[in-house]
Structure formats: structure tokens, C-alpha cells
Scaffold this active site. Structure first.
Site, PDB file in Angstrom:
ATOM      1  N   CYS A  54     -16.332   1.576   0.656  1.00  0.00           N
ATOM      2  CA  CYS A  54     -15.121   0.790   0.930  1.00  0.00           C
ATOM      3  C   CYS A  54     -14.632   0.962   2.366  1.00  0.00           C
ATOM      4  O   CYS A  54     -13.854   0.124   2.842  1.00  0.00           O
ATOM      5  CB  CYS A  54     -14.023   1.176  -0.053  1.00  0.00           C
ATOM      6  SG  CYS A  54     -13.636   2.941   0.042  1.00  0.00           S
ATOM      7  N   ARG A  92       0.888  -1.182   0.000  1.00  0.00           N
ATOM      8  CA  ARG A  92       0.000   0.000   0.000  1.00  0.00           C
ATOM      9  C   ARG A  92       0.913   1.215   0.000  1.00  0.00           C
ATOM     10  O   ARG A  92       1.673   1.421   0.946  1.00  0.00           O
ATOM     11  CB  ARG A  92      -0.896  -0.009   1.235  1.00  0.00           C
ATOM     12  CG  ARG A  92      -1.563   1.330   1.485  1.00  0.00           C
ATOM     13  CD  ARG A  92      -2.662   1.273   2.503  1.00  0.00           C
ATOM     14  NE  ARG A  92      -3.835   0.630   1.938  1.00  0.00           N
ATOM     15  CZ  ARG A  92      -5.051   0.684   2.480  1.00  0.00           C
ATOM     16  NH1 ARG A  92      -5.259   1.342   3.599  1.00  0.00           N
ATOM     17  NH2 ARG A  92      -6.066   0.076   1.902  1.00  0.00           N
ATOM     18  N   ARG A 106     -13.236  -8.600   1.110  1.00  0.00           N
ATOM     19  CA  ARG A 106     -11.846  -8.223   0.826  1.00  0.00           C
ATOM     20  C   ARG A 106     -10.950  -9.457   1.017  1.00  0.00           C
ATOM     21  O   ARG A 106     -10.063  -9.737   0.218  1.00  0.00           O
ATOM     22  CB  ARG A 106     -11.388  -7.107   1.780  1.00  0.00           C
ATOM     23  CG  ARG A 106     -12.002  -5.745   1.517  1.00  0.00           C
ATOM     24  CD  ARG A 106     -11.512  -5.159   0.208  1.00  0.00           C
ATOM     25  NE  ARG A 106     -10.060  -5.142   0.139  1.00  0.00           N
ATOM     26  CZ  ARG A 106      -9.282  -4.211   0.699  1.00  0.00           C
ATOM     27  NH1 ARG A 106      -9.830  -3.191   1.310  1.00  0.00           N
ATOM     28  NH2 ARG A 106      -7.963  -4.269   0.588  1.00  0.00           N
ATOM     29  N   HIS A 158      -7.247   0.877  -6.588  1.00  0.00           N
ATOM     30  CA  HIS A 158      -7.472   0.026  -5.398  1.00  0.00           C
ATOM     31  C   HIS A 158      -8.103  -1.279  -5.909  1.00  0.00           C
ATOM     32  O   HIS A 158      -9.274  -1.561  -5.654  1.00  0.00           O
ATOM     33  CB  HIS A 158      -8.372   0.757  -4.401  1.00  0.00           C
ATOM     34  CG  HIS A 158      -8.344   0.168  -3.025  1.00  0.00           C
ATOM     35  ND1 HIS A 158      -7.575  -0.932  -2.681  1.00  0.00           N
ATOM     36  CD2 HIS A 158      -9.015   0.529  -1.880  1.00  0.00           C
ATOM     37  CE1 HIS A 158      -7.760  -1.219  -1.409  1.00  0.00           C
ATOM     38  NE2 HIS A 158      -8.628  -0.355  -0.905  1.00  0.00           N
ATOM     39  N   ASP A 174     -17.310   6.898  -1.337  1.00  0.00           N
ATOM     40  CA  ASP A 174     -16.042   6.807  -0.602  1.00  0.00           C
ATOM     41  C   ASP A 174     -15.768   8.190  -0.016  1.00  0.00           C
ATOM     42  O   ASP A 174     -16.435   9.174  -0.367  1.00  0.00           O
ATOM     43  CB  ASP A 174     -14.930   6.366  -1.588  1.00  0.00           C
ATOM     44  CG  ASP A 174     -13.553   6.247  -0.930  1.00  0.00           C
ATOM     45  OD1 ASP A 174     -13.484   6.093   0.305  1.00  0.00           O
ATOM     46  OD2 ASP A 174     -12.547   6.303  -1.661  1.00  0.00           O
ATOM     47  N   GLN A 192      -9.968  -3.826  -3.638  1.00  0.00           N
ATOM     48  CA  GLN A 192     -11.297  -3.371  -3.233  1.00  0.00           C
ATOM     49  C   GLN A 192     -12.317  -3.630  -4.343  1.00  0.00           C
ATOM     50  O   GLN A 192     -13.398  -4.173  -4.097  1.00  0.00           O
ATOM     51  CB  GLN A 192     -11.243  -1.869  -2.910  1.00  0.00           C
ATOM     52  CG  GLN A 192     -12.567  -1.310  -2.444  1.00  0.00           C
ATOM     53  CD  GLN A 192     -12.996  -1.872  -1.097  1.00  0.00           C
ATOM     54  OE1 GLN A 192     -12.258  -1.793  -0.146  1.00  0.00           O
ATOM     55  NE2 GLN A 192     -14.189  -2.442  -1.023  1.00  0.00           N
TER      56      GLN A 192
HETATM   57  N1  NVA Z   1      -9.937   6.720  -1.381  1.00  0.00           N
HETATM   58  C1  NVA Z   1      -9.562   6.291  -0.049  1.00  0.00           C
HETATM   59  C2  NVA Z   1      -9.759   4.807   0.084  1.00  0.00           C
HETATM   60  C3  NVA Z   1      -9.472   4.247   1.453  1.00  0.00           C
HETATM   61  C4  NVA Z   1      -9.639   2.753   1.542  1.00  0.00           C
HETATM   62  C5  NVA Z   1      -8.121   6.677   0.211  1.00  0.00           C
HETATM   63  O1  NVA Z   1      -7.265   6.511  -0.668  1.00  0.00           O
HETATM   64  O2  NVA Z   1      -7.839   7.166   1.299  1.00  0.00           O
END
Ligand code: NVA
Length: 313
Positions: free
Chosen positions: A271, A109, A299, A136, A230, A139
Site C-alpha cells: 500500500c 484519516r 486508489r 483502511h 505493509d 486501500q
Molecule cells: N499500516 C500503515 C498504512 C499506511 C498507508 C499505517 O497505518 O501507517
């Protein structure tokens, strides 16, 4: 375990547009099979170790990978930033080469998609993108597992994403277009998806025959089955001086019972983490229409399907 997956060419899981429809459907089917028969896969990763690099905070991703790998009989190692920021104390390429000496797979990540690409380029083991600034994919795969559990034919589903054009909406729209799901993206002006992702999605939608609608007009939502949202401010984009401006600009795009009724939608997805009373109301998040915890659980099953596939090759 299925031996007929059209997935043998898959060496990494980095971005949604690197998988075709047959591969996505095979991963979804495998995820559902692992979920139904976890004992059949309890040794799938026996003797395998996964290094998990996290440059950003995580609850679901960290826990679902760690516990998911454990359920497959493998070993997961969490690497936060205690060893220095990726690319600063050591080059991304050296991270990749060192981890390849010990581990069988890297989960990462990261802030920048360039880091994911650097890891994949220099590692001799598979890399899974566990979120970057652009994608992502874990997800989105889990989300289509969740949708498959309700809708027998994904090509009949109408899915709308309302809010910030970000990594989550990018992955979702690319996967929707690949799978032939009609997709509507509704973002405030100035917060739309990036142009290259829009162009890629248009091509994929043309190929699959699905409809892609891009608009700033929340009143143009039309009939939808599922509404997804989101956070309005993603990790890495926080700028406290802009917060009030963002909240005011996005307020008309809040996903709530009124919007669900207007679209005649019967499912809401998020998410998480949710910023309650911002992009979604607490009432809707906690309602029967919300499948957010099914989504969170999926997930793990979706990622396990990716892990089993990448480590079987
Ligand atoms: N768009 C959000 C998703 C978090 C799972 C981020 O990047 O913070």
C-alpha cells in the site's frame, strides 16, 4: 453511468464489513468504468464540496482524493491539524455538525476508529474512512480493483498478506472473505490481527466459501498468486525504543524474491509508503512482479467510485 448498482443503501464508507459481495463488486466495476471513461464522470460532483480531515500524514490518500474529486468536477478542501486536534479544540460531534453546514461529504484519516464513528454519527452528510487504527477500506477496495484488472475471477485468487496485523491487513482480509478470495495471513507472534476482526472474517469466509489461513509460520505460506505487505510499524505506533526489537522479530517475514519463488507468486502488492529493505526488498519493489504504482493509481478510481455512489444517493 450505471444506474443498476446495488448500492442505494450505502450512506457512508467506514469499514469493509459494512458492504456485501454485490456492493463490493458493483463498486469495483464502477471504479474500472470511471477509469476507462473518465470524461463520462467529469461533472458527477459538480457543485459538491468535500472536506478532508487529516490527523496523520498522507501522500497517496491526500493527492488521490484531491485530484480525484477535481476529475469529477467537485471541490476538495484539505483540513490538517491547523485548527486543533480532532476532539480536542472542538468535539468530534461539533466538527461533524459544522462541516455538515458547508460540505457535501467528509473524508477523514484519523488515529482512532471512534472518531470515524463519531463523525458518521453526528454528520448529516456521508463520511469516508481514509484510514484509522482498525481499517483502511479505500486501500482494500483499490487493491481488489487492481486484482480484478489481472484476474477475471477473484474467487480463483490466492492472496497472502505477510507482516504486521494492522489496519491494511484487517481491511484486506475482510474484503477478501466477502468476495470469496482465499486469504492467508502470516504475522509474527504477538502481531496478529485483532480477535474481533478475525471472528468477523471467519464468518464472512464461511458465508462466501473462501479459505482463511492464519499462521505465524512463514514457511507455511504454500502456493499463492499474490503476496501483499505493509510497514512493520504503522503511523501512531512508533516507539523508537522498540524499533530494533521489531526489526529483528520481523526480519524472517521480509517479502523478497526468495519468498515469491517459494510461494510461486506472480504479483507483489504494497500500500506504500514502503520501508525498503525492511518489509520488502528494493529489488522486488522495483521488479516486474510489483504492481504497487497500479495499486496507487487505483486508489483514485476506487475512491471516485465511492464518492460518485455516496453523492448520487
Ligand atoms: N499500516 C500503515 C498504512 C499506511 C498507508 C499505517 O497505518 O501507517
Amino acid at each position: 453511468m450505471s444506474s443498476t448498482l446495488p448500492l442505494t443503501s450505502l450512506v457512508n464508507f467506514l469499514a469493509d464489513d459494512q458492504l456485501n459481495k454485490a456492493q463490493l463488486l458493483a463498486l469495483i466495476e464502477l471504479a474500472i468504468n470511471i477509469k476507462k471513461h473518465p470524461n463520462d464522470y467529469s461533472q458527477a460532483l459538480a457543485g459538491k464540496s468535500v472536506a478532508m480531515i487529516f490527523e496523520k500524514p498522507s501522500l497517496r490518500t491526500h493527492v488521490s482524493f484531491d485530484m480525484g474529486i477535481n476529475k469529477l468536477g467537485g471541490h476538495a478542501l484539505y483540513l490538517g491539524q491547523q485548527n486543533g486536534k480532532l476532539g480536542e479544540r472542538e468535539r468530534v460531534s461539533d466538527y461533524a455538525k459544522n462541516l455538515s453546514c458547508f460540505a457535501d461529504l467528509i473524508v477523514a484519516r484519523v488515529f482512532s476508529h471512534d472518531s470515524i464513528q463519531g463523525l458518521a454519527e453526528h454528520a448529516s452528510i456521508p463520511v469516508i474512512n481514509a484510514l484509522c487504527d482498525v481499517y483502511h477500506p479505500c486501500q482494500a477496495l483499490a487493491d481488489f480493483v487492481t486484482l480484478s484488472e489481472t484476474y477475471a475471477d477473484l474467487s480463483q485468487v490466492k492472496l497472502a498478506y505477510v507482516g504486521d496485523g494492522n489496519n491494511v491487513s484487517n481491511s484486506l482480509m475482510l474484503m477478501a472473505a466477502t468476495l470469496g478470495v482465499d486469504f492467508t495471513l502470516i504475522c509474527p507472534a504477538g502481531h496478529e490481527a485483532q480477535q474481533d476482526i478475525i471472528e468477523k472474517t471467519k464468518l464472512l469466509a464461511q458465508e462466501s466459501g473462501s479459505k482463511l489461513t492464519l499462521t505465524n509460520d512463514i514457511n507455511a505460506i504454500g502456493k499463492q498468486d499474490v503476496i501483499y505487505t505493509d510497514t512493520w510499524i504503522s503511523m501512531g505506533d512508533e516507539d523508537s525504543s522498540k524499533k530494533a526489537e521489531i526489526l529483528a522479530k520481523f526480519a524472517p517475514y521480509q517479502v523478497n524474491h526468495a519468498l515469491m519463488a517459494k510461494a510461486q507468486a506472480s504479483m507483489v502488492l504494497h500500500c506504500q509508503p514502503a520501508h525498503l529493505e525492511e518489509e520488502i526488498t528494493t529489488e522486488l519493489f522495483d521488479s516486474e512482479l510489483s504492481k504497487v504504482f497500479q495499486q496507487a493509481e487505483n486508489r483514485m478510481w476506487a475512491q471516485n467510485a465511492v464518492l460518485v455512489t455516496l453523492l448520487a444517493n
